[in-house]
Motif scaffolding. Structure first.
Motif, PDB file in Angstrom:
ATOM      1  N   HIS A  58       0.857  -1.185   0.000  1.00  0.00           N
ATOM      2  CA  HIS A  58       0.000   0.000   0.000  1.00  0.00           C
ATOM      3  C   HIS A  58       0.895   1.237   0.000  1.00  0.00           C
ATOM      4  CE1 HIS A  58      -2.935  -2.787   2.332  1.00  0.00           C
ATOM      5  NE2 HIS A  58      -3.086  -2.933   1.040  1.00  0.00           N
ATOM      6  N   GLN A  59       1.841   1.274  -0.928  1.00  0.00           N
ATOM      7  CA  GLN A  59       3.014   2.120  -0.812  1.00  0.00           C
ATOM      8  C   GLN A  59       2.735   3.610  -0.693  1.00  0.00           C
ATOM      9  OE1 GLN A  59       5.080   2.363  -4.927  1.00  0.00           O
ATOM     10  NE2 GLN A  59       4.042   0.410  -4.946  1.00  0.00           N
ATOM     11  N   ASN A  60       1.594   4.102  -1.080  1.00  0.00           N
ATOM     12  CA  ASN A  60       1.359   5.548  -1.040  1.00  0.00           C
ATOM     13  C   ASN A  60       0.479   5.989   0.123  1.00  0.00           C
ATOM     14  OD1 ASN A  60       1.503   4.778  -4.251  1.00  0.00           O
ATOM     15  ND2 ASN A  60       2.617   6.641  -3.730  1.00  0.00           N
ATOM     16  N   GLN A  61       0.226   5.114   1.087  1.00  0.00           N
ATOM     17  CA  GLN A  61      -0.705   5.463   2.160  1.00  0.00           C
ATOM     18  C   GLN A  61      -0.200   6.642   3.001  1.00  0.00           C
ATOM     19  OE1 GLN A  61      -1.200   1.867   4.528  1.00  0.00           O
ATOM     20  NE2 GLN A  61       0.914   1.293   4.214  1.00  0.00           N
ATOM     21  N   ILE A  62       1.087   6.667   3.339  1.00  0.00           N
ATOM     22  CA  ILE A  62       1.627   7.785   4.120  1.00  0.00           C
ATOM     23  C   ILE A  62       1.672   9.050   3.274  1.00  0.00           C
ATOM     24  CG2 ILE A  62       3.707   8.652   5.262  1.00  0.00           C
ATOM     25  CD1 ILE A  62       2.104   6.695   6.945  1.00  0.00           C
ATOM     26  N   GLN A  63       1.910   8.910   1.986  1.00  0.00           N
ATOM     27  CA  GLN A  63       1.898  10.070   1.097  1.00  0.00           C
ATOM     28  C   GLN A  63       0.509  10.711   1.067  1.00  0.00           C
ATOM     29  OE1 GLN A  63       2.918   9.188  -2.975  1.00  0.00           O
ATOM     30  NE2 GLN A  63       3.610  11.277  -3.386  1.00  0.00           N
ATOM     31  N   PHE A  64      -0.524   9.889   1.004  1.00  0.00           N
ATOM     32  CA  PHE A  64      -1.888  10.412   1.059  1.00  0.00           C
ATOM     33  C   PHE A  64      -2.140  11.117   2.398  1.00  0.00           C
ATOM     34  CE2 PHE A  64      -3.028   7.230  -2.323  1.00  0.00           C
ATOM     35  CZ  PHE A  64      -3.524   8.148  -3.236  1.00  0.00           C
ATOM     36  N   ALA A  65      -1.673  10.513   3.496  1.00  0.00           N
ATOM     37  CA  ALA A  65      -1.896  11.110   4.815  1.00  0.00           C
ATOM     38  C   ALA A  65      -1.289  12.509   4.886  1.00  0.00           C
ATOM     39  CB  ALA A  65      -1.299  10.212   5.900  1.00  0.00           C
ATOM     40  N   LEU A  66      -0.060  12.640   4.456  1.00  0.00           N
ATOM     41  CA  LEU A  66       0.614  13.936   4.526  1.00  0.00           C
ATOM     42  C   LEU A  66       0.011  14.940   3.556  1.00  0.00           C
ATOM     43  CD1 LEU A  66       4.209  12.537   4.936  1.00  0.00           C
ATOM     44  CD2 LEU A  66       3.022  13.948   6.614  1.00  0.00           C
ATOM     45  N   GLU A  67      -0.409  14.478   2.389  1.00  0.00           N
ATOM     46  CA  GLU A  67      -1.083  15.373   1.444  1.00  0.00           C
ATOM     47  C   GLU A  67      -2.381  15.899   2.050  1.00  0.00           C
ATOM     48  OE1 GLU A  67      -1.441  17.270  -2.442  1.00  0.00           O
ATOM     49  OE2 GLU A  67       0.222  16.317  -1.372  1.00  0.00           O
ATOM     50  N   ARG A  68      -3.019  15.099   2.898  1.00  0.00           N
ATOM     51  CA  ARG A  68      -4.247  15.506   3.575  1.00  0.00           C
ATOM     52  C   ARG A  68      -3.991  16.466   4.740  1.00  0.00           C
ATOM     53  NH1 ARG A  68      -7.362  10.114   5.214  1.00  0.00           N
ATOM     54  NH2 ARG A  68      -9.060  11.602   5.641  1.00  0.00           N
ATOM     55  N   GLY A  69      -2.721  16.628   5.120  1.00  0.00           N
ATOM     56  CA  GLY A  69      -2.401  17.489   6.255  1.00  0.00           C
ATOM     57  C   GLY A  69      -2.477  16.787   7.586  1.00  0.00           C
ATOM     58  N   ILE A  70      -2.257  15.463   7.576  1.00  0.00           N
ATOM     59  CA  ILE A  70      -2.349  14.643   8.783  1.00  0.00           C
ATOM     60  C   ILE A  70      -0.950  14.191   9.186  1.00  0.00           C
ATOM     61  CG2 ILE A  70      -3.349  12.548   9.764  1.00  0.00           C
ATOM     62  CD1 ILE A  70      -5.454  12.765   7.442  1.00  0.00           C
ATOM     63  N   PRO A  71      -0.576  14.295  10.450  1.00  0.00           N
ATOM     64  CA  PRO A  71       0.752  13.845  10.879  1.00  0.00           C
ATOM     65  C   PRO A  71       0.966  12.370  10.540  1.00  0.00           C
ATOM     66  CG  PRO A  71      -0.326  15.088  12.622  1.00  0.00           C
ATOM     67  CD  PRO A  71      -1.363  14.868  11.559  1.00  0.00           C
ATOM     68  N   ALA A  72       2.109  12.060   9.923  1.00  0.00           N
ATOM     69  CA  ALA A  72       2.378  10.675   9.522  1.00  0.00           C
ATOM     70  C   ALA A  72       3.873  10.491   9.295  1.00  0.00           C
ATOM     71  CB  ALA A  72       1.596  10.320   8.256  1.00  0.00           C
ATOM     72  N   TYR A  73       4.298   9.228   9.374  1.00  0.00           N
ATOM     73  CA  TYR A  73       5.728   8.914   9.261  1.00  0.00           C
ATOM     74  C   TYR A  73       5.882   7.520   8.657  1.00  0.00           C
ATOM     75  CZ  TYR A  73      10.654   8.435  10.772  1.00  0.00           C
ATOM     76  OH  TYR A  73      12.012   8.262  10.818  1.00  0.00           O
ATOM     77  N   LEU A  74       6.871   7.377   7.788  1.00  0.00           N
ATOM     78  CA  LEU A  74       7.169   6.080   7.189  1.00  0.00           C
ATOM     79  C   LEU A  74       8.041   5.271   8.140  1.00  0.00           C
ATOM     80  CD1 LEU A  74       7.867   7.095   3.493  1.00  0.00           C
ATOM     81  CD2 LEU A  74       6.285   5.296   4.192  1.00  0.00           C
ATOM     82  N   GLY A  75       7.529   4.151   8.600  1.00  0.00           N
ATOM     83  CA  GLY A  75       8.290   3.312   9.509  1.00  0.00           C
ATOM     84  C   GLY A  75       7.642   1.949   9.638  1.00  0.00           C
ATOM     85  N   VAL A  76       8.340   1.042  10.299  1.00  0.00           N
ATOM     86  CA  VAL A  76       7.839  -0.326  10.400  1.00  0.00           C
ATOM     87  C   VAL A  76       8.281  -0.940  11.718  1.00  0.00           C
ATOM     88  CG1 VAL A  76       9.853  -1.377   9.282  1.00  0.00           C
ATOM     89  CG2 VAL A  76       7.625  -2.509   9.123  1.00  0.00           C
ATOM     90  N   LEU A  77       7.441  -1.804  12.259  1.00  0.00           N
ATOM     91  CA  LEU A  77       7.840  -2.647  13.377  1.00  0.00           C
ATOM     92  C   LEU A  77       8.600  -3.832  12.797  1.00  0.00           C
ATOM     93  CD1 LEU A  77       4.594  -2.480  15.515  1.00  0.00           C
ATOM     94  CD2 LEU A  77       6.880  -1.913  16.352  1.00  0.00           C
ATOM     95  N   GLY A  78       9.921  -3.706  12.768  1.00  0.00           N
ATOM     96  CA  GLY A  78      10.760  -4.724  12.152  1.00  0.00           C
ATOM     97  C   GLY A  78      11.770  -5.281  13.128  1.00  0.00           C
TER      98      GLY A  78
END
Length: 611
Positions: free
Chosen positions: A242-262
């Motif tokens: 779902h590679q663009n989900q964080i991009q959509f969040a930030l475009e919407r003006g919502i705090p978001a960050y690319l990261g993973v529980l790895g």
């Protein structure tokens, strides 16, 4: 053979003559136009196709001339190929494939940060996609964005039954749905508050719940709707299928960050969030002795909640029942208790003190973390399958002792004592940054409207006072704390703000064009001290800044003067002359420069490079 050699000589002679003619034409043209042959040759590079930076490439990728002050001013920086319009250098799967990195896909190592070495860094400007428009302003942006800015509609099809997003003409609309809350995040949040018996079914619980971590957040509608309750969410998701989900969040003006529980700790200090949330986030919480659930435990505050919405909470079949039994046993050994359980949602609560930990039988798994483990050390630190106990102070306090929001933003938090900072010093820092922010807004005033700015980044947040001074404006701030300095990010979170740890010698974990304003307080001089490339930093700042966005640089005079030669090449415009800060006589941060990024399309850059 003799004839063959003679033919070769004639060919070489012809090539020499042709080359001489071409050189002569170029020379005559350059004399008439005032441009040297070297500059013309570099400007003819319309695209940097490979875009990888090496020593030779660095010399040939930009052109420069001497300005009126005798400084060398860069005339152009190449534009990356269109295929790099969404490049995230340290989360680039193509780089992983090219380098053949041996990563364990089972533990999500391929979604963690893997930064290119110096010789393979991109040294070009990221172009916007075709048809790019200035983003829709907040609060309208919560519900709709321009399709041209993120031309990816596969989630609208894939999640059509869950109301993630809908394509309507030139826009993508967000109805507020999610995998577990098809009928809207608003109703889901209200139901969650009801499960916890919060007054009036209001999720902020009188300001006591302020910071939330949403793991596997989708397009961040959960975090979007929490904002109306004065609750700020770090919406977290990897650059996965779902590679663009964080991009959509930030475009919407919502705090978001690319990261993973790895395999690495999340870049947040211990005891940062009142609530963690996972709505069908497809995470195997039982793997590796519960290490991922223990990482959530590390970042939850005393008495913090974990809301888990998943079929396992309902236990519909044998596999769900097995997972539920094992997960229930694990969290019981972690001293979590069920605060509420309804339908397919369960909410656990973390203990307020160490009492339960001390009462466990010897040898109980998971173990307590070692006494020398620093739960606030996060940059590149591997996760461990252990429980982080509270300090003696926190154990005796039976809670975080934090003021409710909004008083929390300006009240001295208890963990100031960890840094030997007094309440008086804290208040003076707050007063200083309120004064500085007022000065910044005076400079910005001719260029902005009340809704111009939404996503802001403080590149060196210290105690978070810059962000706290903005708490009454319709903006949110990503507070970034250097990975090699005092671990003050926990103070930022204790003030009801959010942020992350980072090393500015590397690219940030975000998409291009995601922030409206960058505040760089002594960041340039810090990077210089580390021996890292200021040019690389400026190109990275350009990558994450939206067209028509702003940069406030506050640094020593020499650092500010040094970047002026890059302004034209970066399509940046100085909209205020470098001026001494009125509040400081110190040389290390006394000069302020306000910059605006011009809006340009690849064709504009090609035209500029061919002039």
């Amino acid at each position: 053979m003799n004839r063959g050699r003679a033919d070769g000589g004639q060919k070489r002679l012809i090539l020499v003559v042709i080359a001489a003619v071409i050189f002569g034409c170029v020379y005559i043209y350059s004399q008439n136009s005032g441009t040297s042959p070297v500059e013309l040759g570099s400007r003819s590079l319309k695209r940097l196709s490979s875009s990888f930076r090496g020593d030779e490439d660095a010399d040939s990728s930009t052109t420069s001339s001497e300005d009126g002050d005798g400084d060398v001013a860069l005339k152009s920086i190449p534009v990356c190929d269109d295929r790099h319009s969404e490049l995230i250098p340290c989360l680039d799967r193509n780089f992983i494939y090219q380098m053949r990195l041996k990563l364990d896909l089972n533990v999500m190592e391929h979604y963690e940060r893997h930064c290119p070495p110096l010789e393979r860094r991109y040294n070009c400007l990221i172009p916007p996609p075709k048809g790019y428009k200035i983003p829709i302003k907040w609060p309208r942006s919560r519900d709709e964005v321009w399709k041209a800015n993120i031309p990816h509609t596969h989630l609208a099809t894939e999640k059509s039954d869950q109301n993630w997003m809908v394509v309507r003409g030139e826009k993508i609309v967000f109805p507020g749905g999610g995998t577990h809350f098809h009928y809207g995040a608003g109703k889901y949040i209200k139901a969650m508050a009801n499960m916890l018996s919060f007054p009036g079914d209001i999720i902020n619980n009188g300001g006591k719940v302020r910071t939330v971590l949403d793991v596997g957040c989708g397009v961040a509608s959960f975090g979007a709707y929490l904002l109306s309750y004065d609750v700020i969410t770090m919406s977290l998701a990897p650059n996965d299928v779902h590679q663009n989900q964080i991009q959509f969040a930030l475009e919407r003006g919502i705090p978001a960050y690319l990261g993973v529980l790895g395999t690495k700790r999340l870049p947040y200090p211990s005891r940062s969030f009142e609530l963690a949330h996972c709505s069908r986030c497809r995470i195997d919480w039982l793997q590796r002795n519960g290490i991922l659930l223990l990482e959530l435990d590390r970042v939850l505050r005393p008495g913090g909640y974990f809301a888990y919405s998943s079929p396992e909470a309902y236990a519909q079949d044998e596999e769900d029942l097995r997972i539920w039994r094992e997960m229930s046993a694990l969290v019981e050994r972690m001293c979590w208790k069920i605060a509420s359980k309804k339908n397919q949602t369960v909410i656990w609560v973390k203990p307020l003190t160490n009492d339960c930990y001390m009462e466990r039988e010897p040898g109980t798994q998971p173990p307590m973390c070692r006494s020398d483990d620093d739960p606030d050390a996060v940059w590149g630190v591997p996760m461990e399958a252990c429980i982080s106990p509270y300090s003696d102070h926190d154990h005796k306090a039976t809670g975080s002792e934090l003021a409710p929001w909004p008083a929390r933003a300006t009240a001295p938090p208890p963990r100031l004592a960890d840094f030997g900072i007094s309440s008086d010093t804290f208040q003076k820092d707050m007063e200083l940054w309120c004064q500085r922010v007022d000065g910044y807004w005076d400079l910005l005033d001719p260029k902005i409207k009340p809704d111009t700015l939404r996503n802001i980044m403080d590149m060196k947040a210290n105690l978070g006072s810059f962000a706290a001074a903005l708490k009454d404006k319709p903006v949110w701030v990503m507070n970034v704390v250097p990975e090699d300095g005092p671990k003050t990010l926990k103070i930022v979170y204790d003030r009801g703000l959010i942020g992350t740890t980072h090393n500015w010698c590397e690219a940030f974990s975000t998409y291009p064009r995601t922030y409206d304003l960058l505040h760089a307080w002594t960041v340039l001089s810090d990077v210089e001290k580390k021996g890292c490339s200021v040019e690389d930093l400026l190109i990275e700042m350009d990558r994450i800044l939206r067209p028509q966005g702003f940069i406030i640089i506050r640094d020593k005079q020499s650092s500010v003067d040094a970047i002026k030669k890059y302004l034209h090449a970066l399509n940046w415009e100085a909209i205020s002359m470098p001026t001494p800060g009125s509040d400081s006589d110190e040389e290390d941060d006394g000069t302020v420069l306000l910059i605006q990024k011009k809006i340009w399309l690849p064709s504009d850059s090609l035209l500029r490079n061919s002039e």
